[in-house]
Design a protein around this motif. Structure first.
Motif, PDB file in Angstrom:
ATOM      1  N   MET A   1      35.037  50.806 -21.047  1.00 25.66           N
ATOM      2  CA  MET A   1      35.137  52.183 -20.562  1.00 25.66           C
ATOM      3  C   MET A   1      36.580  52.499 -20.184  1.00 25.66           C
ATOM      4  O   MET A   1      37.252  51.726 -19.531  1.00 25.66           O
ATOM      5  CB  MET A   1      34.238  52.358 -19.334  1.00 25.66           C
ATOM      6  N   LYS A   2      37.038  53.648 -20.645  1.00 21.29           N
ATOM      7  CA  LYS A   2      38.421  54.014 -20.339  1.00 21.29           C
ATOM      8  C   LYS A   2      38.464  54.715 -18.984  1.00 21.29           C
ATOM      9  O   LYS A   2      37.746  55.670 -18.737  1.00 21.29           O
ATOM     10  CB  LYS A   2      38.941  54.949 -21.428  1.00 21.29           C
ATOM     11  N   THR A   3      39.287  54.184 -18.098  1.00 19.76           N
ATOM     12  CA  THR A   3      39.408  54.812 -16.784  1.00 19.76           C
ATOM     13  C   THR A   3      40.831  55.306 -16.622  1.00 19.76           C
ATOM     14  O   THR A   3      41.739  54.831 -17.310  1.00 19.76           O
ATOM     15  CB  THR A   3      39.130  53.801 -15.655  1.00 19.76           C
ATOM     16  N   PRO A   4      41.042  56.259 -15.713  1.00 17.06           N
ATOM     17  CA  PRO A   4      42.406  56.746 -15.482  1.00 17.06           C
ATOM     18  C   PRO A   4      43.376  55.639 -15.074  1.00 17.06           C
ATOM     19  O   PRO A   4      44.574  55.826 -15.159  1.00 17.06           O
ATOM     20  CB  PRO A   4      42.236  57.756 -14.355  1.00 17.06           C
ATOM     21  N   PHE A   5      42.867  54.481 -14.647  1.00 13.40           N
ATOM     22  CA  PHE A   5      43.778  53.395 -14.333  1.00 13.40           C
ATOM     23  C   PHE A   5      44.578  52.996 -15.571  1.00 13.40           C
ATOM     24  O   PHE A   5      45.723  52.590 -15.485  1.00 13.40           O
ATOM     25  CB  PHE A   5      43.014  52.176 -13.792  1.00 13.40           C
ATOM     26  N   HIS A   6      43.925  53.117 -16.740  1.00 15.76           N
ATOM     27  CA  HIS A   6      44.614  52.727 -17.972  1.00 15.76           C
ATOM     28  C   HIS A   6      45.836  53.594 -18.208  1.00 15.76           C
ATOM     29  O   HIS A   6      46.790  53.170 -18.837  1.00 15.76           O
ATOM     30  CB  HIS A   6      43.680  52.853 -19.180  1.00 15.76           C
ATOM     31  N   GLU A   7      45.765  54.814 -17.689  1.00 13.70           N
ATOM     32  CA  GLU A   7      46.879  55.730 -17.930  1.00 13.70           C
ATOM     33  C   GLU A   7      48.132  55.344 -17.153  1.00 13.70           C
ATOM     34  O   GLU A   7      49.201  55.878 -17.371  1.00 13.70           O
ATOM     35  CB  GLU A   7      46.461  57.170 -17.608  1.00 13.70           C
ATOM     36  N   LEU A   8      47.979  54.413 -16.221  1.00 15.60           N
ATOM     37  CA  LEU A   8      49.153  53.977 -15.469  1.00 15.60           C
ATOM     38  C   LEU A   8      49.966  52.948 -16.250  1.00 15.60           C
ATOM     39  O   LEU A   8      51.010  52.500 -15.799  1.00 15.60           O
ATOM     40  CB  LEU A   8      48.727  53.371 -14.125  1.00 15.60           C
ATOM     41  N   GLY A   9      49.470  52.568 -17.425  1.00 18.57           N
ATOM     42  CA  GLY A   9      50.225  51.623 -18.257  1.00 18.57           C
ATOM     43  C   GLY A   9      50.242  50.210 -17.705  1.00 18.57           C
ATOM     44  O   GLY A   9      51.279  49.549 -17.695  1.00 18.57           O
ATOM     45  N   LEU A  10      49.092  49.761 -17.233  1.00 21.25           N
ATOM     46  CA  LEU A  10      49.017  48.416 -16.662  1.00 21.25           C
ATOM     47  C   LEU A  10      48.725  47.378 -17.735  1.00 21.25           C
ATOM     48  O   LEU A  10      48.206  47.698 -18.801  1.00 21.25           O
ATOM     49  CB  LEU A  10      47.916  48.359 -15.594  1.00 21.25           C
ATOM     50  N   LYS A  11      49.033  46.121 -17.402  1.00 21.17           N
ATOM     51  CA  LYS A  11      48.693  45.011 -18.308  1.00 21.17           C
ATOM     52  C   LYS A  11      47.180  44.943 -18.454  1.00 21.17           C
ATOM     53  O   LYS A  11      46.457  45.198 -17.483  1.00 21.17           O
ATOM     54  CB  LYS A  11      49.131  43.670 -17.688  1.00 21.17           C
ATOM     55  N   PRO A  12      46.699  44.536 -19.643  1.00 17.94           N
ATOM     56  CA  PRO A  12      45.244  44.453 -19.818  1.00 17.94           C
ATOM     57  C   PRO A  12      44.587  43.492 -18.828  1.00 17.94           C
ATOM     58  O   PRO A  12      43.462  43.730 -18.387  1.00 17.94           O
ATOM     59  CB  PRO A  12      45.064  43.960 -21.259  1.00 17.94           C
ATOM     60  N   GLU A  13      45.303  42.417 -18.436  1.00 18.19           N
ATOM     61  CA  GLU A  13      44.715  41.480 -17.460  1.00 18.19           C
ATOM     62  C   GLU A  13      44.377  42.213 -16.165  1.00 18.19           C
ATOM     63  O   GLU A  13      43.401  41.893 -15.495  1.00 18.19           O
ATOM     64  CB  GLU A  13      45.701  40.355 -17.102  1.00 18.19           C
ATOM     65  N   ILE A  14      45.210  43.182 -15.834  1.00 16.86           N
ATOM     66  CA  ILE A  14      45.011  43.863 -14.552  1.00 16.86           C
ATOM     67  C   ILE A  14      43.918  44.925 -14.659  1.00 16.86           C
ATOM     68  O   ILE A  14      43.045  45.018 -13.787  1.00 16.86           O
ATOM     69  CB  ILE A  14      46.346  44.458 -14.047  1.00 16.86           C
ATOM     70  N   THR A  15      43.931  45.696 -15.744  1.00 20.23           N
ATOM     71  CA  THR A  15      42.865  46.708 -15.866  1.00 20.23           C
ATOM     72  C   THR A  15      41.498  46.028 -15.937  1.00 20.23           C
ATOM     73  O   THR A  15      40.518  46.539 -15.390  1.00 20.23           O
ATOM     74  CB  THR A  15      43.062  47.618 -17.105  1.00 20.23           C
ATOM     75  N   LYS A  16      41.468  44.856 -16.559  1.00 21.14           N
ATOM     76  CA  LYS A  16      40.206  44.116 -16.627  1.00 21.14           C
ATOM     77  C   LYS A  16      39.720  43.759 -15.212  1.00 21.14           C
ATOM     78  O   LYS A  16      38.550  43.951 -14.863  1.00 21.14           O
ATOM     79  CB  LYS A  16      40.431  42.839 -17.447  1.00 21.14           C
TER      80      LYS A  16
END
Ligand code: ADP
Ligand code: MG
Length: 566
Positions: free
Chosen positions: A1-16
């Motif tokens: 699921m895409k969340t607005p957190f992804h829009e902050l350009g974080l590393k995938p390890e962190i969004t996970k």
């Protein structure tokens, strides 16, 4: 699921990791702080408790740390051990897929454990200023590789007298490092600290009102000092909070109130500065997992603790000022949930209440205390509801057999009534339909209470709960027959309802205490005792250390150790 957190350009390890934590979108402070920090700016951020400040700095820290280097790259300073542990745990969850080592470092824990962690290559150290300073002095912690420093709850750290340590620590970090300062309030001292140590910081502010307050229903009840405990239990019985923090002014008050609540059959425990770290953590764990629903706390002990889902904040004692009030009620209505904030106010404290209202730009709603009849009716309804639930889900077979056997002697109605009475009495609450105890109808006065004295006190480790347990059991009386219990160095004054005093002296005069016994006798003249309303001034306050102003001049190891204990 895409969340607005992804829009902050974080590393995938962190969004996970963030997805796993269930955060759907960044909170307002996170929306502003994370990009600023990731772009290399220093920030000064002001936001109330519960708005997600930890992740606001932990996420950028995890972005920044290079796990292949075995050096300390980030340092977070926090005012208390609990907070340091909590920030370390939260950071660890956010960085769990980043192979970053997080080490909490605080007073009261053996150095050995912390040394091992430091040697093993901690990347992020989260510590209290006192213990971090100790490690620097011992040469066990070098800060020359630090690239990022955070002061969390900066206002609290300054209030606790840590300013010298903080400056010494900051002086050890390289000039090029990035810095973030988080604080619920922005007094001039914090601004001065920012000016001295930060490079043109961005200022981020999230208002109290915008965040916490509107969702929280704020009310107050006026009550006499002596009627407060009954007022509290009546409110608890009416509202049946899912989880509540009850704030007291002093450590001893918190401990006494928790014992009283336990004796009256509530799932309550205290957390205050006199308790060992291990014990406090045990209590907190019980509260977090809902094994107890009431946490009785002092401001200092509760500061900054992340306790999710508190449905009620109850100010058993009104806080000193608006800041403290906002801090306390920030524990409910968090992250968009609804909360109840209840304040008990004695007539003498009404003026203080008006000052607080003026400062928070909001009037608290005055409510009438529930009457004994209200409470009795409510208790009956909820008891019946429980019973219905049990009956609907079917009682176990052994219980059926007991009922069948009793049915040869009694009618089903008689059996049911007897069982209900037993079950009800086991709760430790006043019996159903009992006449309102004098206190609960607001008529309690000194004449209706008898004062006993026990020949043992603080020096022998006496605790109110132990006395209540021993006496209630031996005399066969409920905890609600006890009034104030005043533990002094070598004696303890125990108030009991006059109607049970002679029973106690006959059957329960020998009190079992930890490691021995004590003896109860009738206390002399009531006038010998300070009026309860005067006690406030005499008891040491658990609040901001009295040493706050003296502290700069005469900071000793001991006073620091005591502070770190809170
Ligand atoms: P503060 O430091 O501002 O008092 P915390 O960092 O302790 O607040 O966060 C309070 C609670 O909110 C914690 O339980 C945390 O897990 C939760 N939280 C933080 N950020 C979010 C978010 N973006 N969405 C949902 N919950 C969050
Ligand atoms: Mg915090």
């Amino acid at each position: 699921m895409k969340t607005p957190f992804h829009e902050l350009g974080l590393k995938p390890e962190i969004t996970k990791a963030i997805d796993a934590l269930g955060f759907e979108e960044p909170s307002p402070i996170q929306k502003q702080a994370i990009p600023a920090l990731m772009n290399g700016f220093d920030i000064v951020a002001q936001a109330p408790t519960g708005t997600g400040k930890t992740a606001a700095f932990a996420i950028p820290i995890m972005e920044l740390i290079d796990p292949t280097k075995r050096t300390v790259q980030a340092l977070v300073l926090a005012p208390t051990r609990e907070l340091a542990v909590q920030v370390a745990e939260a950071s660890h969850s956010i960085g769990r897929h980043c192979r970053v080592n997080v080490l909490p470092v605080y007073g009261g824990q053996a150095y050995e454990h912390q040394l091992r962690g430091l040697r093993a290559g901690a990347h992020l150290v989260v510590g209290t200023p006192g213990r971090v300073m100790d490690h620097i002095r011992r040469g066990t912690l070098q800060l020359d590789t630090v690239r990022f420093v955070v002061l969390d709850e900066a206002d609290e750290m300054l209030d606790m007298g840590f300013i010298d340590d903080i400056q010494l620590i900051l002086d050890q970090t390289p000039p090029g490092r990035q810095m973030a300062l988080f604080s619920a309030t922005m007094p001039p001292r914090i601004q001065a600290l920012a000016r001295r140590y930060m490079k043109s910081p961005q200022t981020i502010a999230v208002a109290h009102e915008a965040q916490d307050v509107p969702l929280t229903h704020q009310v107050y009840y006026e009550t006499q000092q002596r009627g407060k405990r009954d007022a509290l239990t009546n409110i608890l019985d009416m509202q049946e909070p899912h989880s509540a923090i009850i704030f007291c002014r002093t450590r001893s008050e918190a401990a006494d109130l928790a014992s009283m609540l336990q004796a009256r059959g509530y799932g309550a425990d205290a957390i205050h500065g006199d308790m060992s770290q291990a014990l406090r953590e045990r209590v907190l764990a019980k509260f977090r997992t809902n094994k107890i629903t009431l946490l009785v706390a002092t401001d200092v002990a509760a500061r900054g603790l992340d306790i999710p889902d508190v449905s009620h904040v109850i100010n058993f004692d009104i806080p000193d000022d608006a800041d403290a009030y906002v801090h306390r009620i920030g524990r409910t209505g968090r992250m968009g949930r609804k909360g109840e904030a209840i304040t008990l106010v004695t007539p003498r404290e009404l003026r203080l209440l008006r000052v607080i209202e003026k400062d928070i730009h909001k009037k608290l709603k005055p409510l009438q205390l529930p009457t004994y009849e209200d409470v009795a009716a409510r208790r009956t309804t909820s008891f019946m509801e429980e019973l219905r639930k049990t009956l609907r889900s079917g009682t176990g077979e052994p219980y059926g057999l007991v009922a069948a056997e009793l049915a040869q002697e009694f009618s089903p109605l008689q059996i049911a009534a007897g069982a209900i009475q037993l079950a009800y009495e086991a709760t430790g609450r006043p019996a159903l339909g009992a006449a309102p105890p004098a206190a609960e109808s607001g008529r309690m006065n000194q004449a209706e209470m008898t004062r006993l004295v026990l020949d043992a006190g603080r020096r022998r480790g006496v605790r109110p709960g132990d006395i209540i347990k021993s006496v209630a059991k031996d005399a066969g009386i409920p905890g609600s027959d006890f009034g104030n219990i005043d533990v002094q160095d070598d004696a303890t004054f125990v108030e009991v309802r006059s109607t049970v005093a002679s029973k106690i002296l006959e059957r329960a005069a020998i009190v079992s205490l930890r490691g021995g016994e004590g003896h109860l006798t009738l206390a002399r003249q009531k006038s010998a005792r300070p009026a309860s309303s005067d006690r406030r001034g005499q008891k040491p306050r658990d609040e901001k250390p009295a040493a706050q102003s003296k502290f700069k001049k005469s900071k000793t190891k001991k006073s620091k150790a005591q502070k770190a204990k809170r």
